[in-house]
Design a protein around this motif. Structure first.
Motif, PDB file in Angstrom:
ATOM      1  N   TYR B 128       0.854  -1.193   0.000  1.00 39.57           N
ATOM      2  CA  TYR B 128       0.000   0.000   0.000  1.00 39.57           C
ATOM      3  C   TYR B 128       0.891   1.245   0.000  1.00 39.57           C
ATOM      4  O   TYR B 128       0.956   1.985   0.985  1.00 39.57           O
ATOM      5  CB  TYR B 128      -0.888  -0.044   1.249  1.00 39.57           C
ATOM      6  CG  TYR B 128      -2.006   0.970   1.333  1.00 39.57           C
ATOM      7  CD1 TYR B 128      -2.499   1.630   0.208  1.00 39.57           C
ATOM      8  CD2 TYR B 128      -2.587   1.272   2.566  1.00 39.57           C
ATOM      9  CE1 TYR B 128      -3.533   2.544   0.305  1.00 39.57           C
ATOM     10  CE2 TYR B 128      -3.622   2.182   2.681  1.00 39.57           C
ATOM     11  CZ  TYR B 128      -4.083   2.816   1.545  1.00 39.57           C
ATOM     12  OH  TYR B 128      -5.111   3.729   1.651  1.00 39.57           O
ATOM     13  N   PRO B 129       1.555   1.501  -1.123  1.00 42.25           N
ATOM     14  CA  PRO B 129       2.499   2.626  -1.176  1.00 42.25           C
ATOM     15  C   PRO B 129       1.844   3.971  -0.926  1.00 42.25           C
ATOM     16  O   PRO B 129       2.514   4.917  -0.518  1.00 42.25           O
ATOM     17  CB  PRO B 129       3.047   2.551  -2.610  1.00 42.25           C
ATOM     18  CG  PRO B 129       2.756   1.166  -3.063  1.00 42.25           C
ATOM     19  CD  PRO B 129       1.516   0.722  -2.361  1.00 42.25           C
ATOM     20  N   ALA B 130       0.541   4.070  -1.159  1.00 40.98           N
ATOM     21  CA  ALA B 130      -0.147   5.359  -1.036  1.00 40.98           C
ATOM     22  C   ALA B 130      -0.520   5.692   0.404  1.00 40.98           C
ATOM     23  O   ALA B 130      -1.112   6.745   0.654  1.00 40.98           O
ATOM     24  CB  ALA B 130      -1.417   5.352  -1.896  1.00 40.98           C
ATOM     25  N   HIS B 131      -0.171   4.843   1.331  1.00 42.84           N
ATOM     26  CA  HIS B 131      -0.542   5.106   2.727  1.00 42.84           C
ATOM     27  C   HIS B 131       0.229   6.306   3.269  1.00 42.84           C
ATOM     28  O   HIS B 131       1.432   6.443   3.057  1.00 42.84           O
ATOM     29  CB  HIS B 131      -0.256   3.869   3.588  1.00 42.84           C
ATOM     30  CG  HIS B 131      -0.688   4.023   5.020  1.00 42.84           C
ATOM     31  ND1 HIS B 131       0.205   4.118   6.065  1.00 42.84           N
ATOM     32  CD2 HIS B 131      -1.916   4.123   5.563  1.00 42.84           C
ATOM     33  CE1 HIS B 131      -0.469   4.256   7.195  1.00 42.84           C
ATOM     34  NE2 HIS B 131      -1.761   4.263   6.922  1.00 42.84           N
ATOM     35  N   ALA B 132      -0.490   7.180   3.964  1.00 47.59           N
ATOM     36  CA  ALA B 132       0.140   8.327   4.635  1.00 47.59           C
ATOM     37  C   ALA B 132      -0.540   8.521   5.977  1.00 47.59           C
ATOM     38  O   ALA B 132      -1.600   7.952   6.243  1.00 47.59           O
ATOM     39  CB  ALA B 132       0.015   9.582   3.782  1.00 47.59           C
ATOM     40  N   CYS B 133       0.087   9.313   6.831  1.00 47.14           N
ATOM     41  CA  CYS B 133      -0.435   9.502   8.185  1.00 47.14           C
ATOM     42  C   CYS B 133      -0.558  10.986   8.522  1.00 47.14           C
ATOM     43  O   CYS B 133       0.268  11.797   8.125  1.00 47.14           O
ATOM     44  CB  CYS B 133       0.494   8.845   9.216  1.00 47.14           C
ATOM     45  SG  CYS B 133       0.445   7.061   9.207  1.00 47.14           S
ATOM     46  N   LEU B 134      -1.604  11.260   9.294  1.00 50.63           N
ATOM     47  CA  LEU B 134      -1.780  12.596   9.867  1.00 50.63           C
ATOM     48  C   LEU B 134      -1.463  12.527  11.355  1.00 50.63           C
ATOM     49  O   LEU B 134      -1.715  11.518  12.011  1.00 50.63           O
ATOM     50  CB  LEU B 134      -3.227  13.084   9.705  1.00 50.63           C
ATOM     51  CG  LEU B 134      -3.868  13.070   8.323  1.00 50.63           C
ATOM     52  CD1 LEU B 134      -5.253  13.736   8.384  1.00 50.63           C
ATOM     53  CD2 LEU B 134      -2.984  13.759   7.315  1.00 50.63           C
ATOM     54  N   GLY B 135      -0.945  13.608  11.869  1.00 51.27           N
ATOM     55  CA  GLY B 135      -0.678  13.683  13.305  1.00 51.27           C
ATOM     56  C   GLY B 135      -0.578  15.136  13.742  1.00 51.27           C
ATOM     57  O   GLY B 135      -0.385  16.033  12.910  1.00 51.27           O
ATOM     58  N   TYR B 136      -0.744  15.362  15.028  1.00 54.10           N
ATOM     59  CA  TYR B 136      -0.540  16.713  15.536  1.00 54.10           C
ATOM     60  C   TYR B 136       0.913  17.122  15.315  1.00 54.10           C
ATOM     61  O   TYR B 136       1.840  16.325  15.521  1.00 54.10           O
ATOM     62  CB  TYR B 136      -0.821  16.772  17.036  1.00 54.10           C
ATOM     63  CG  TYR B 136      -2.269  16.617  17.429  1.00 54.10           C
ATOM     64  CD1 TYR B 136      -3.257  17.426  16.879  1.00 54.10           C
ATOM     65  CD2 TYR B 136      -2.644  15.671  18.382  1.00 54.10           C
ATOM     66  CE1 TYR B 136      -4.576  17.288  17.255  1.00 54.10           C
ATOM     67  CE2 TYR B 136      -3.967  15.524  18.766  1.00 54.10           C
ATOM     68  CZ  TYR B 136      -4.930  16.340  18.203  1.00 54.10           C
ATOM     69  OH  TYR B 136      -6.239  16.192  18.582  1.00 54.10           O
ATOM     70  N   ALA B 137       1.118  18.373  14.955  1.00 54.84           N
ATOM     71  CA  ALA B 137       2.483  18.866  14.795  1.00 54.84           C
ATOM     72  C   ALA B 137       3.213  18.896  16.134  1.00 54.84           C
ATOM     73  O   ALA B 137       4.422  18.705  16.193  1.00 54.84           O
ATOM     74  CB  ALA B 137       2.458  20.260  14.163  1.00 54.84           C
ATOM     75  N   HIS B 138       2.452  19.127  17.199  1.00 55.02           N
ATOM     76  CA  HIS B 138       3.050  19.146  18.540  1.00 55.02           C
ATOM     77  C   HIS B 138       2.155  18.323  19.458  1.00 55.02           C
ATOM     78  O   HIS B 138       1.206  18.850  20.043  1.00 55.02           O
ATOM     79  CB  HIS B 138       3.185  20.576  19.063  1.00 55.02           C
ATOM     80  CG  HIS B 138       4.142  21.399  18.279  1.00 55.02           C
ATOM     81  ND1 HIS B 138       5.486  21.456  18.567  1.00 55.02           N
ATOM     82  CD2 HIS B 138       3.959  22.184  17.186  1.00 55.02           C
ATOM     83  CE1 HIS B 138       6.085  22.246  17.688  1.00 55.02           C
ATOM     84  NE2 HIS B 138       5.178  22.696  16.846  1.00 55.02           N
ATOM     85  N   PRO B 139       2.432  17.046  19.580  1.00 53.32           N
ATOM     86  CA  PRO B 139       1.500  16.167  20.293  1.00 53.32           C
ATOM     87  C   PRO B 139       1.557  16.260  21.810  1.00 53.32           C
ATOM     88  O   PRO B 139       0.682  15.734  22.486  1.00 53.32           O
ATOM     89  CB  PRO B 139       1.916  14.768  19.831  1.00 53.32           C
ATOM     90  CG  PRO B 139       3.343  14.904  19.443  1.00 53.32           C
ATOM     91  CD  PRO B 139       3.517  16.311  18.936  1.00 53.32           C
ATOM     92  N   SER B 140       2.539  16.923  22.380  1.00 52.48           N
ATOM     93  CA  SER B 140       2.717  16.845  23.831  1.00 52.48           C
ATOM     94  C   SER B 140       1.625  17.544  24.610  1.00 52.48           C
ATOM     95  O   SER B 140       1.332  17.192  25.732  1.00 52.48           O
ATOM     96  CB  SER B 140       4.056  17.467  24.225  1.00 52.48           C
ATOM     97  OG  SER B 140       4.005  18.861  24.066  1.00 52.48           O
ATOM     98  N   GLY B 141       0.971  18.530  24.029  1.00 48.88           N
ATOM     99  CA  GLY B 141      -0.058  19.248  24.764  1.00 48.88           C
ATOM    100  C   GLY B 141       0.459  20.471  25.470  1.00 48.88           C
ATOM    101  O   GLY B 141      -0.311  21.315  25.906  1.00 48.88           O
ATOM    102  N   ASP B 142       1.789  20.602  25.586  1.00 49.90           N
ATOM    103  CA  ASP B 142       2.338  21.789  26.223  1.00 49.90           C
ATOM    104  C   ASP B 142       2.428  22.961  25.255  1.00 49.90           C
ATOM    105  O   ASP B 142       2.519  24.105  25.660  1.00 49.90           O
ATOM    106  CB  ASP B 142       3.747  21.495  26.762  1.00 49.90           C
ATOM    107  CG  ASP B 142       3.683  20.535  27.934  1.00 49.90           C
ATOM    108  OD1 ASP B 142       2.626  20.467  28.579  1.00 49.90           O
ATOM    109  OD2 ASP B 142       4.692  19.859  28.184  1.00 49.90           O
ATOM    110  N   PHE B 143       2.435  22.622  24.002  1.00 45.22           N
ATOM    111  CA  PHE B 143       2.680  23.666  23.004  1.00 45.22           C
ATOM    112  C   PHE B 143       1.464  24.554  22.806  1.00 45.22           C
ATOM    113  O   PHE B 143       1.575  25.750  22.588  1.00 45.22           O
ATOM    114  CB  PHE B 143       3.084  23.017  21.688  1.00 45.22           C
ATOM    115  CG  PHE B 143       3.599  23.998  20.678  1.00 45.22           C
ATOM    116  CD1 PHE B 143       4.908  24.450  20.741  1.00 45.22           C
ATOM    117  CD2 PHE B 143       2.783  24.473  19.675  1.00 45.22           C
ATOM    118  CE1 PHE B 143       5.383  25.363  19.820  1.00 45.22           C
ATOM    119  CE2 PHE B 143       3.250  25.375  18.738  1.00 45.22           C
ATOM    120  CZ  PHE B 143       4.553  25.825  18.810  1.00 45.22           C
TER     121      PHE B 143
END
Lengths: 177, 189
Positions: B128-143
Motif C-alpha cells: 500500500y504505497p499510497a498510505h500516509a499519516c496525519l498527526g498533531y504537529a506538537h502532540p505533547s499538549g504543552d505547546f
C-alpha cells in the motif's frame, strides 16, 4: 426500605413535604443505581437520611427535575463508561465535575470515548456543533463551530468554573452558529 | 506558515512510498459513519497524538486498491463498516492553524504565534504505497491549549467535509484508470 446489591432504594415518608417512592420506575431505578454520584452532584447528602441502609429522601418535584436533567443524563452515561473503561478514570472524574454544571434544560450531548485518551461531550444540532474534551489532566478543552471554522473556547477549561458562558449561550441559541 | 513541528514532511519517510506528500495531493479519509453521524470522534485523538491517523494518497492510488487495503478483499468479512470517503488536499490540512500556548511556551521568541496543527507524512507500506499519516504537529499538549487542538480537529472535519462524501470510484481524487487497450483487430470492421 431495601438495599440492593449496588444501590439503595428510598421510599415515602410523612411530613410537611411530599416524598417520592423511588423503587419501581425503571428510570428511577437507574438513577438510584448511581446514588453516590447523584448525592455528590446535587447535595443529596443534605436530604434526610434515617435508614441504616442509607436512604435518601427527596421531594417528588426535585426527583423529576433531576431525572430529566441533562446533568443526570451525562452522569449516567459517564457511569456506564467508567465500568467499561477503567483506564480512563481520570478523564471520567473530570467529566463528572463538568457534567454537574450542565443546566438541566440544556440540549443533551453525545458522550463518547476513543477508548484510549479522551472522553468527549459533543453537541450537533442544526448548524450548531461544539465539543468539550477531557484528557484527564484536571481541565478540559472546548471549541465551537462558527460558520466554516471551529473557534477555540473563550474561557479557560476550569472544571471548578463549570460550563463556560460562551458555550452555554451557543448551545441555548443565544449566539448564532 | 511554519512547519517547525513537522520535520518528517521534508523528506520521504518510507522506502515504499513514491515520495513525500506534496501540498497539491488529495488525501482520502475513509469512514464508517454516515454523513449525518459525522463527529470529531472520527479523528481519533490518540492516533493524531501518535501521528498514525491513516489517509490514502489518492493521486498515486486507485479506488480499488484503497478499498482493498482499508476494507479488505473478503466482502463477507470486511475490516470495517465502509460508508464512504471524503477528501481534502494535503495543503488544506497543513493550512489548519493553531495558536501556541504562550503560558507554557518556554521559548516564545523562537515560536510564531500560529503554527500548522497537523503534519502529513508519507508512510508507504509494501502492499500500500499510497498510505500516509496525519498527526498533531506538537502532540505533547504543552505547546498549545486543549481548546486549540479541539478546534483544529473541528477544522479538519470541515476540510474533509467540504467536497462531500462519496462511496464509489471518482476522479478526482483518485487517479484515472489507464484507458483499456484497444484490440487492433476490433477496428477492422
Amino acid at each position: 426500605v431495601s438495599q440492593q446489591s449496588n444501590y439503595s432504594v428510598a421510599h415515602t415518608t410523612s411530613g410537611a413535604t411530599s416524598f417520592a417512592v423511588i423503587v419501581t420506575a425503571l428510570t428511577l431505578t437507574k438513577a438510584i443505581a448511581v446514588t453516590p454520584v447523584l448525592a455528590s452532584a446535587f447535595d443529596l447528602s443534605a436530604a434526610k437520611d434515617v435508614s441504616p441502609v442509607g436512604v435518601h429522601y427527596v421531594s417528588i418535584s426535585r426527583i423529576s427535575d433531576l431525572l430529566n436533567s441533562t446533568a443526570i443524563y451525562a452522569l449516567l452515561k459517564l457511569e456506564s463508561l467508567a465500568n467499561s473503561y477503567p483506564n480512563l478514570i481520570d478523564n471520567i472524574d473530570d467529566a463528572r465535575i463538568f457534567a454537574k454544571s450542565l443546566p438541566g434544560d440544556l440540549v443533551r450531548p453525545e458522550i463518547w470515548t476513543d477508548a484510549e485518551s479522551e472522553i468527549a461531550f459533543e453537541w450537533k444540532h442544526g448548524s450548531h456543533h461544539a465539543m468539550v474534551s477531557f484528557e484527564g489532566n484536571g481541565s478540559f478543552g472546548y471549541a465551537i463551530r462558527r460558520g466554516n471554522r471551529f473557534v477555540p473556547g473563550a474561557f479557560p477549561g476550569d472544571l471548578k468554573a463549570g460550563i463556560p458562558r460562551d458555550l452555554v449561550n451557543y448551545l441555548s441559541g443565544k449566539t448564532s452558529a | 506558515m511554519t512547519r517547525c513541528g513537522c520535520p518528517k514532511e521534508g523528506s520521504q519517510q518510507s522506502s515504499h512510498s513514491p515520495s513525500s506528500v506534496e501540498d497539491s495531493e488529495p488525501l482520502v479519509f475513509v469512514t464508517d459513519r454516515d454523513i449525518a453521524d459525522h463527529s470529531l470522534k472520527m479523528f481519533h485523538n490518540g492516533k493524531l497524538k501518535s501521528g498514525e491517523l491513516s489517509v490514502c494518497r489518492a493521486s498515486v492510488c486507485t479506488f480499488e486498491k484503497m478499498y482493498d487495503q482499508v476494507v479488505g478483499t473478503d466482502r463477507t468479512s470486511p475490516k470495517m463498516d465502509y460508508k464512504g470517503y471524503m477528501w481534502a488536499l494535503a495543503g488544506e490540512v497543513r493550512g489548519i492553524l493553531a495558536k501556541r500556548n504562550n503560558a507554557r511556551d518556554k521559548t516564545p521568541h523562537l515560536t510564531p504565534k500560529k503554527v500548522g496543527a497537523f503534519c502529513v507524512v508519507d508512510d508507504g507500506e509494501p502492499d500500500y504505497p499510497a498510505h500516509a499519516c496525519l498527526g498533531y504537529a506538537h502532540p505533547s499538549g504543552d505547546f498549545w491549549s486543549l481548546h486549540e487542538t479541539v478546534a483544529a480537529r473541528g477544522d479538519l472535519l470541515i476540510a474533509f467535509q467540504t467536497r462531500g462524501m462519496t462511496r464509489d470510484v471518482a476522479t478526482p481524487p483518485f487517479q484515472a484508470l489507464p484507458a483499456p487497450a484497444i484490440d487492433p483487430g476490433s477496428e477492422k470492421l
